[in-house]
Design an enzyme around this catalytic site. Structure first.
Site, PDB file in Angstrom:
ATOM      1  N   LYS A  22      33.241   3.342  51.567  1.00  0.00           N
ATOM      2  CA  LYS A  22      32.783   2.294  50.653  1.00  0.00           C
ATOM      3  C   LYS A  22      32.279   2.881  49.331  1.00  0.00           C
ATOM      4  CE  LYS A  22      28.926  -0.974  50.120  1.00  0.00           C
ATOM      5  NZ  LYS A  22      27.994  -0.205  49.263  1.00  0.00           N
ATOM      6  N   ASN A  23      31.414   3.878  49.410  1.00  0.00           N
ATOM      7  CA  ASN A  23      30.800   4.396  48.186  1.00  0.00           C
ATOM      8  C   ASN A  23      31.795   5.137  47.305  1.00  0.00           C
ATOM      9  OD1 ASN A  23      28.341   3.304  48.905  1.00  0.00           O
ATOM     10  ND2 ASN A  23      27.560   5.173  49.836  1.00  0.00           N
ATOM     11  N   ARG A  97      26.372  -4.354  43.196  1.00  0.00           N
ATOM     12  CA  ARG A  97      25.764  -3.271  42.424  1.00  0.00           C
ATOM     13  C   ARG A  97      26.807  -2.305  41.862  1.00  0.00           C
ATOM     14  NH1 ARG A  97      20.993  -1.357  41.094  1.00  0.00           N
ATOM     15  NH2 ARG A  97      20.852   0.855  40.592  1.00  0.00           N
ATOM     16  N   ASP A 121      21.849  -4.272  47.787  1.00  0.00           N
ATOM     17  CA  ASP A 121      20.834  -4.255  48.833  1.00  0.00           C
ATOM     18  C   ASP A 121      19.432  -4.465  48.282  1.00  0.00           C
ATOM     19  OD1 ASP A 121      22.488  -3.824  51.010  1.00  0.00           O
ATOM     20  OD2 ASP A 121      22.514  -1.658  50.729  1.00  0.00           O
ATOM     21  N   ASP A 320      21.414   6.760  53.527  1.00  0.00           N
ATOM     22  CA  ASP A 320      22.076   5.629  54.179  1.00  0.00           C
ATOM     23  C   ASP A 320      22.091   5.740  55.703  1.00  0.00           C
ATOM     24  OD1 ASP A 320      22.564   4.334  51.830  1.00  0.00           O
ATOM     25  OD2 ASP A 320      24.644   4.958  51.640  1.00  0.00           O
ATOM     26  N   MET A 342      13.791   8.246  49.095  1.00  0.00           N
ATOM     27  CA  MET A 342      14.557   7.831  47.920  1.00  0.00           C
ATOM     28  C   MET A 342      14.500   6.331  47.625  1.00  0.00           C
ATOM     29  SD  MET A 342      17.794  10.433  48.416  1.00  0.00           S
ATOM     30  CE  MET A 342      18.660   9.911  46.943  1.00  0.00           C
TER      31      MET A 342
END
Length: 436
Positions: A22-23, A97, A121, A320, A342
């Site tokens: 996904k990222n 985002r 998120d 994550d 983070m």
């Protein structure tokens, strides 16, 4: 609002293949805006966030052709820049985002880039300063409308420069890199993010004709070029999904094989799970998790003190997966301190686990101590709501290990990051039903 109904307590068995990352997808898809030539991308995950970005690109004028289930071609040879000022764009851009990463390519190629404050998120403040400070250093002028939360950058021609990033932001680095590849002269980015997905972006851009060196390090040197061409690119498997399946296997005492994981790109992930006592076997490019019928025991530090697992920019442990680690620890032998450095609100889902019977002390917004049950007391089924992608999957794993039938609402959050998760879990024996 969709719902999952989950009957827990079943052992799973079989093989599961991770989706495309996904990222990585969110970065790679934005990069198609840098060239008028065709770009073909394989292993694109069919998930909400990625599909939203593909729709946004279509609305921007990119020609999109689906070649197979996970392969698409993109051609940005007739971009509608007027769309960037439309009310429709303000709605589309806010829904995700990852849309922030269209700004760098548009600025670099067309001299202007705009974006509404993006969504995503609800895990605390996630500043955009790194993105825009980098673009300003390349010569862009910045404007922001506080009334409608709309950002804009413009420049006749970007010029290379040296910059030291305040934070090693992955999306910030990606945005700046995509702007710098067509800038005039040389750009040096120090304290750059160096995640495998950022490396993938840089390698793809180099195949398109960019000149990026230092790939994989925290210092990128980019010599600007006049134009980029087309290319073909295959995305990595999703490391977060791989970690999720490792945690699922351990919590349900299941024997699972996770296939085609790209071991060389997993970094610390296998070893962090091993520190929880989980057996993670390398079989070629697959991961095999045997059934942990006797449970798993958390290691201590070499001086005997309690293990602490914390997140950090790559090559540190990805934030994550901390929520997955936390859930897995609830049934381990021993205790562990989870330190989420983070993001400031990512541990607030633990109240739902406490309701299920987990022994967790939330020390503050960033730290939680987990005292494992060692499977002597199972988690209890309950009704809960998914607050974000990763917490949602963590709660799903907890429900699959729990005694009784659980309900998870707001599963659209899970669908944002996991492709057909209920169908794929049923294929390995999970009792999960999607209720519209």
């Amino acid at each position: 609002m969709g719902t999952f109904k989950i009957e827990g307590g079943h052992q799973l068995k079989g093989s599961i293949k991770p989706q495309g990352a996904k990222n990585e997808a969110l970065q790679i898809l934005c990069a198609v805006l840098l060239t008028p030539e065709k770009v073909t991308i394989h292993n694109i995950p069919d998930i909400v966030d990625v599909n939203k970005l593909i729709t946004l690109l279509k609305n921007l004028g990119v020609k999109v052709e689906q070649l197979s289930h996970s392969s698409y071609s993109f051609q940005a040879d007739d971009i509608d820049l007027d769309y960037l000022q439309s009310d429709a764009f303000k709605v589309d851009g806010r829904g995700l985002r990852g849309s922030i990463m269209i700004v760098g390519p548009l600025l670099s190629r067309y001299g202007k880039g705009y974006i509404p404050k993006p969504g995503g998120d609800k895990i605390g403040r996630r500043r955009l300063d790194t993105h825009f400070e980098g673009l300003i250093k390349l010569g862009a002028s910045f404007k922001y409308s506080r009334e409608d939360q709309f950002y804009g950058v413009e420049a006749k021609k970007l010029k290379g420069t040296y910059m030291l990033l305040e934070e090693a932001s992955v999306t910030g680095t990606a945005n700046i890199v995509m702007a710098a590849v067509l800038a005039e002269g040389q750009t040096t980015i120090y304290n750059a993010a160096c995640e495998p997905y950022l490396q993938q972006l840089c390698r793809m851009l180099n195949r398109m004709g960019a000149k990026i060196s230092g790939v994989g390090s925290n210092m990128l040197i980019i010599d600007g070029v006049d134009a980029l061409g087309g290319t073909e690119h295959t995305m990595l498997p999703d490391m977060i999904e791989i970690g999720s399946w490792i945690g699922l296997a351990a919590m349900t005492k299941s024997e699972l094989t996770i296939s085609d994981v790209s071991w060389k790109d997993l970094g610390l992930i296998p070893n962090v799970f091993r520190k929880l006592g989980i057996t993670v076997e390398k079989r070629g490019d697959d991961i095999h998790i045997p059934a942990h019928t006797n449970g798993y025991e958390i290691q201590s530090f070499i001086d005997g003190s309690i293990l602490t697992i914390s997140d950090a920019p790559w090559p540190g442990f990805t934030p994550d997966l901390l929520s997955i680690i936390l859930v897995v620890a609830t049934q381990a032998r021993g205790s562990v301190l989870i330190h989420q450095k983070m993001f400031e609100s990512r541990l607030f889902f633990v109240d739902k686990l406490i309701d299920m019977g987990a022994k967790i002390i939330l020390c503050d917004p960033h730290r939680a101590t987990v005292i494992g049950h060692d499977f002597k007391s199972t988690l209890k089924a309950t009704t809960m709501t998914s607050p974000d992608i990763r917490a949602g999957v963590s709660l799903l794993i907890a429900a699959l290990s729990a005694k009784g039938t659980s309900t998870i609402m707001n599963i659209e959050q899970i669908d944002r990051g996991y492709e057909n998760i209920d169908t794929r879990l049923r294929a390995i024996g999970a009792n999960i039903e999607r209720i519209a």
